[in-house]
Design a protein around this motif. Structure first.
Motif, short mmCIF file in Angstrom:
data_model
loop_
_atom_site.label_atom_id
_atom_site.label_comp_id
_atom_site.label_asym_id
_atom_site.label_seq_id
_atom_site.Cartn_x
_atom_site.Cartn_y
_atom_site.Cartn_z
N GLY A 1 0.82 -1.21 0.00
CA GLY A 1 0.00 0.00 0.00
C GLY A 1 0.86 1.26 0.00
N ASP A 2 1.89 1.29 0.84
CA ASP A 2 2.77 2.46 0.90
C ASP A 2 3.59 2.61 -0.38
N VAL A 3 4.09 1.49 -0.90
CA VAL A 3 4.89 1.54 -2.13
C VAL A 3 4.03 2.02 -3.30
N GLU A 4 2.83 1.47 -3.43
CA GLU A 4 1.99 1.87 -4.55
C GLU A 4 1.62 3.36 -4.46
N LYS A 5 1.30 3.83 -3.27
CA LYS A 5 0.97 5.25 -3.09
C LYS A 5 2.15 6.14 -3.48
N THR A 6 3.35 5.75 -3.05
CA THR A 6 4.56 6.51 -3.37
C THR A 6 4.84 6.50 -4.87
N MET A 7 4.69 5.35 -5.50
CA MET A 7 4.96 5.24 -6.93
C MET A 7 3.97 6.08 -7.74
N LEU A 8 2.71 6.06 -7.37
CA LEU A 8 1.71 6.88 -8.06
C LEU A 8 2.02 8.36 -7.90
N LYS A 9 2.41 8.76 -6.69
CA LYS A 9 2.76 10.15 -6.43
C LYS A 9 3.96 10.60 -7.27
N ARG B 1 0.99 1.35 -12.23
CA ARG B 1 1.17 -0.10 -12.11
C ARG B 1 0.45 -0.75 -13.29
N TRP B 2 1.24 -1.29 -14.21
CA TRP B 2 0.65 -1.95 -15.38
C TRP B 2 0.45 -3.42 -15.15
N SER B 3 1.50 -4.18 -15.21
CA SER B 3 1.34 -5.63 -15.07
C SER B 3 1.71 -6.06 -13.66
N TRP B 4 1.05 -7.11 -13.22
CA TRP B 4 1.31 -7.63 -11.89
C TRP B 4 0.83 -9.06 -11.82
N ASP B 5 1.33 -9.80 -10.86
CA ASP B 5 0.78 -11.09 -10.47
C ASP B 5 0.88 -11.13 -8.96
N TYR B 6 0.70 -12.28 -8.37
CA TYR B 6 0.68 -12.31 -6.91
C TYR B 6 2.06 -12.19 -6.28
N GLY B 7 3.13 -12.27 -7.10
CA GLY B 7 4.47 -12.19 -6.56
C GLY B 7 5.24 -10.94 -6.93
N ALA C 1 8.43 -4.38 -7.93
CA ALA C 1 8.27 -4.65 -6.50
C ALA C 1 7.96 -6.14 -6.37
N HIS C 2 8.77 -6.86 -5.61
CA HIS C 2 8.60 -8.30 -5.40
C HIS C 2 8.06 -8.54 -3.99
N THR C 3 7.09 -9.41 -3.87
CA THR C 3 6.53 -9.69 -2.54
C THR C 3 7.50 -10.54 -1.72
N THR C 4 7.57 -10.24 -0.44
CA THR C 4 8.34 -11.05 0.49
C THR C 4 7.42 -11.70 1.52
N GLN C 5 6.20 -11.16 1.63
CA GLN C 5 5.22 -11.72 2.55
C GLN C 5 3.84 -11.29 2.09
N GLU D 1 -2.13 -6.82 -4.10
CA GLU D 1 -3.50 -6.32 -3.95
C GLU D 1 -3.87 -6.21 -2.49
N ASN D 2 -3.13 -6.85 -1.61
CA ASN D 2 -3.33 -6.65 -0.18
C ASN D 2 -2.39 -5.51 0.23
N PRO D 3 -2.93 -4.38 0.67
CA PRO D 3 -2.09 -3.23 1.01
C PRO D 3 -1.06 -3.52 2.10
N LYS D 4 -1.28 -4.58 2.88
CA LYS D 4 -0.34 -4.90 3.97
C LYS D 4 0.72 -5.92 3.55
N ALA D 5 0.67 -6.40 2.30
CA ALA D 5 1.70 -7.32 1.82
C ALA D 5 3.05 -6.61 1.87
N LYS D 6 4.09 -7.35 2.21
CA LYS D 6 5.44 -6.79 2.28
C LYS D 6 6.11 -6.96 0.91
N VAL D 7 6.77 -5.90 0.44
CA VAL D 7 7.45 -5.94 -0.85
C VAL D 7 8.86 -5.35 -0.72
#
Length: 112
Positions: free
Chosen positions: A16-24, A29-35, A56-60, A64-70
């Protein structure tokens, strides 16, 4: 072209924080999957379209879950060649350099 010395690689945060920062900073965000997610900033001139991409790669958790760690990877600069795809050996045109530097600085400041 991989932009190796930007200080972006290894920055961690919630999706959630990364996406907000990137948009700003002007990324979309064009392509994505769960990882992983690709955040792109488009540049155009009379020759071609170009993209500054940061993954941005998920680590946890899952995207789409704003609390996922990337964790962020090194930015890459590519030229779009229709219909063949992306040329990662493209050099950055001088007209785009200042905007790229400002975007990277903004991301580092907001996420560090």
């Amino acid at each position: 072209m991989i932009l190796a010395d930007t200080g972006i690689k290894g920055i961690r945060g919630t999706f959630g924080d990364v996406e907000k920062t990137m948009l700003k900073a002007g990324f979309v965000r064009w392509s994505w999957d769960y990882g992983k997610a690709n955040f792109d900033m488009k540049f155009s001139n009379e020759e071609s379209d170009y993209y500054l991409r940061i993954q941005a790669h998920t680590t946890q958790g899952a995207l789409e879950n704003p609390k996922a760690k990337v964790v962020l990877d090194k930015p890459i600069f590519v030229r779009h060649i229709f219909p063949h795809g992306l040329d990662s050996s493209a050099s950055i045109p001088e007209a785009f350099q200042e905007k790229i530097d400002k975007a990277i600085a903004s991301i580092k400041e907001d996420l560090s």
